[in-house]
Design a protein around this motif. Sequence first.
Motif, PDB file in Angstrom:
ATOM      1  N   VAL A  38       0.834  -1.205   0.000  1.00 26.51           N
ATOM      2  CA  VAL A  38       0.000   0.000   0.000  1.00 26.51           C
ATOM      3  C   VAL A  38       0.874   1.262   0.000  1.00 26.51           C
ATOM      4  O   VAL A  38       0.540   2.260  -0.648  1.00 26.51           O
ATOM      5  CB  VAL A  38      -1.028  -0.022   1.163  1.00 26.51           C
ATOM      6  N   LEU A  39       2.030   1.199   0.695  1.00 27.39           N
ATOM      7  CA  LEU A  39       2.924   2.364   0.715  1.00 27.39           C
ATOM      8  C   LEU A  39       3.539   2.613  -0.665  1.00 27.39           C
ATOM      9  O   LEU A  39       3.586   3.750  -1.144  1.00 27.39           O
ATOM     10  CB  LEU A  39       4.037   2.173   1.743  1.00 27.39           C
ATOM     11  N   ARG A  40       3.973   1.547  -1.314  1.00 30.67           N
ATOM     12  CA  ARG A  40       4.563   1.694  -2.659  1.00 30.67           C
ATOM     13  C   ARG A  40       3.532   2.219  -3.651  1.00 30.67           C
ATOM     14  O   ARG A  40       3.811   3.113  -4.449  1.00 30.67           O
ATOM     15  CB  ARG A  40       5.054   0.326  -3.163  1.00 30.67           C
ATOM     16  N   LEU A  41       2.340   1.665  -3.572  1.00 32.03           N
ATOM     17  CA  LEU A  41       1.291   2.078  -4.511  1.00 32.03           C
ATOM     18  C   LEU A  41       0.836   3.505  -4.243  1.00 32.03           C
ATOM     19  O   LEU A  41       0.558   4.272  -5.167  1.00 32.03           O
ATOM     20  CB  LEU A  41       0.090   1.122  -4.406  1.00 32.03           C
ATOM     21  N   SER A  42       0.769   3.868  -2.976  1.00 35.72           N
ATOM     22  CA  SER A  42       0.311   5.203  -2.593  1.00 35.72           C
ATOM     23  C   SER A  42       1.296   6.277  -3.073  1.00 35.72           C
ATOM     24  O   SER A  42       0.908   7.304  -3.660  1.00 35.72           O
ATOM     25  CB  SER A  42       0.150   5.227  -1.070  1.00 35.72           C
ATOM     26  N   ARG A  43       2.584   6.035  -2.867  1.00 35.43           N
ATOM     27  CA  ARG A  43       3.574   6.985  -3.380  1.00 35.43           C
ATOM     28  C   ARG A  43       3.514   7.050  -4.902  1.00 35.43           C
ATOM     29  O   ARG A  43       3.630   8.115  -5.507  1.00 35.43           O
ATOM     30  CB  ARG A  43       4.990   6.598  -2.933  1.00 35.43           C
ATOM     31  N   GLY A  44       3.308   5.896  -5.511  1.00 33.08           N
ATOM     32  CA  GLY A  44       3.174   5.863  -6.968  1.00 33.08           C
ATOM     33  C   GLY A  44       2.019   6.735  -7.442  1.00 33.08           C
ATOM     34  O   GLY A  44       2.113   7.416  -8.470  1.00 33.08           O
ATOM     35  N   MET A  45       0.927   6.749  -6.685  1.00 34.70           N
ATOM     36  CA  MET A  45      -0.223   7.588  -7.063  1.00 34.70           C
ATOM     37  C   MET A  45       0.101   9.071  -6.903  1.00 34.70           C
ATOM     38  O   MET A  45      -0.371   9.904  -7.672  1.00 34.70           O
ATOM     39  CB  MET A  45      -1.460   7.223  -6.237  1.00 34.70           C
TER      40      MET A  45
END
Length: 355
Positions: free
Chosen positions: A59-66
């Motif tokens: 979720v952290l990787r995806l959130s920063r990606g967003m």
Amino acid sequence: MMEIYEMREFDGHELVVFGHDANTGLRAIVAVHSTALGPAAGGCRMWPYASTTAAVVDVLRLSRGMSYKNAMASLPFGGGKAVIIGDARKAKTPELFEAFGRFVDSFGGRYITAEDVGTTTADMETVARVTSYVSGLGREPGEAGGDPGPKTALGVYLGIKAAVKFRLGRSDLTGISVAVQGVGGVGYHLCRLLATEGARLRVADVRPAAAERACDEFKAVTVPVESVLSEDVDVLAPCALGAILNAESTPRLRTRIVAGAANNQLGEDKDGQTLQLARVLYAPDYVINAGGIISVAREYYGGGTEAQVTAEIHEIPGRLTEIFERARRENRTTNAVADQMARERIGRSAHKMVA
Ligand code: NAD
């Protein structure tokens, strides 16, 4: 104990919240990386994570990606993401998504959700019963919104054309060979667009029926799932999983361009350097795959038309070319250039990993 603040993926997240609903068994995590440019927007992934730590990392990787994706697409949104821990094939109920909707609602609009891997437009309709902080729903013909897959595919197709122009000096795709890994919601529509322009397609999918459909409809050739990444082609378009460009796969690439829809394609930043050394042009994933979020954003704010969404998606190739040119000028990787541009837009300094 999980040391979230010390995790390398934490990167100054504003918010990480663990949600639980006793009645439905919902276990969900919402992460908000940045709201500097607006409320944090990003989809909800449902996945049977092996551990809570694995869910947090994702979720952290995806959130920063967003954060990066929304900033680079010039959208008035920050970046966030949600994950539901569970098997999308077995554990879905309307009550579960209503409980998730109430969890989303509790942030008062600081986080806006949408569909992602493991969730659907129909699930988001259920979420919308209890919160207005959701997008990616049904719509009338001509209105902005609906299924983001074809919109993402359009952006990837235009991005591939920009990459082909930059790396191969060709303005059309006639005879250009493209290997597509994953012909699902995005990959299928991408194949259609590429085939219309005369590209020669090789496809691989763990669902044989999906690959066969592409062969029937677009004269594609099926290649093995195990070897699609090392096909000798002009363009490799990853449209399935993340982290497929890693220490094991990158030395075996035989393509000249990697340009596809999958999120988080690079296992690590250094895999970008391996690509650069091998003269493989990499189109940063969150820049080329922004078509879906552009559509979702227009839908969320209302009043937009499909034609406006299409026009905004046509800005993606120009952004990519700017990144390609800057990377060449400065002898840097395309991912490093894109990350720097995105971080400048959200007012963050360079990302420093905590050891
Ligand atoms: P999807 O689930 O509809 O399609 C993925 C396809 O990949 C499926 O057909 C699946 O069988 C196949 N697949 C899975 N593992 C594979 C493997 N190892 N080898 C070959 N094929 C495999 O998902 P989608 O919506 O098409 O999204 C594809 C990727 O693009 C995902 O990484 C997603 O996060 C990303 N993405 C999607 C959107 C969107 O608008 N849908 C937007 C941005 C990014």
